[in-house]
Design a protein around this motif. Structure first.
Motif, short mmCIF file in Angstrom:
data_model
loop_
_atom_site.label_atom_id
_atom_site.label_comp_id
_atom_site.label_asym_id
_atom_site.label_seq_id
_atom_site.Cartn_x
_atom_site.Cartn_y
_atom_site.Cartn_z
N SER A 8 59.17 -36.18 -60.28
CA SER A 8 58.70 -36.85 -61.49
C SER A 8 57.54 -37.78 -61.19
CB SER A 8 59.86 -37.63 -62.12
OG SER A 8 59.41 -38.37 -63.22
N LEU A 11 54.36 -35.76 -60.50
CA LEU A 11 53.80 -35.18 -61.73
C LEU A 11 53.13 -36.25 -62.59
CD1 LEU A 11 56.58 -32.63 -62.68
CD2 LEU A 11 54.25 -32.11 -61.94
N VAL A 12 53.73 -37.41 -62.68
CA VAL A 12 53.13 -38.50 -63.47
C VAL A 12 51.82 -38.95 -62.83
CG1 VAL A 12 53.45 -40.88 -64.23
CG2 VAL A 12 55.29 -39.24 -64.52
N GLY A 15 49.23 -36.28 -63.54
CA GLY A 15 48.81 -36.40 -64.94
C GLY A 15 47.88 -37.58 -65.15
N ASN A 18 44.51 -36.73 -63.84
CA ASN A 18 43.81 -35.84 -64.77
C ASN A 18 43.20 -36.65 -65.92
OD1 ASN A 18 43.07 -33.13 -65.72
ND2 ASN A 18 44.47 -33.59 -67.41
N VAL A 45 51.82 -27.03 -68.55
CA VAL A 45 51.56 -28.14 -67.63
C VAL A 45 51.64 -29.46 -68.38
CG1 VAL A 45 49.82 -29.24 -66.16
CG2 VAL A 45 50.20 -26.78 -66.02
N TYR A 46 51.04 -29.56 -69.55
CA TYR A 46 51.08 -30.79 -70.33
C TYR A 46 52.52 -31.16 -70.70
CZ TYR A 46 46.01 -30.25 -70.94
OH TYR A 46 44.66 -30.11 -70.74
N VAL A 49 54.41 -32.37 -67.47
CA VAL A 49 53.98 -33.72 -67.09
C VAL A 49 54.52 -34.75 -68.09
CG1 VAL A 49 51.97 -35.24 -66.81
CG2 VAL A 49 51.96 -32.96 -65.81
#
Length: 66
Positions: A8, A11-12, A15, A18, A45-46, A49
């Motif tokens: 997690s 991924l955060v 994100g 990005n 993906v969105y 995330v």
């Protein structure tokens, strides 16, 4: 549980990076990789995330204890 917390967090962070690239350079890495922000791959993906971010909210009480 530690593995889920780590996934997690990664991924955060990805994100967030990005969004940093979108803000600074108007370049969406996810959109570029999957051929547009409306493509299925980008949406997945969105969503993943975003789900990781929702999960990370549950980690806040643990972080405030440390």
């Amino acid at each position: 549980m530690k593995a889920l917390n780590l996934i997690s967090l990664v991924l955060v962070i990805l994100g967030g990076l990005n969004w940093l690239s979108v803000g600074l350079f108007e370049y969406d890495v996810v959109s570029e990789l999957f051929g547009g922000s409306t493509e299925v791959g980008s949406k997945i993906v969105y969503i993943v995330v975003g789900a990781a971010a929702l999960y990370a909210i549950s980690l806040l009480p643990k972080a405030s204890k440390d």
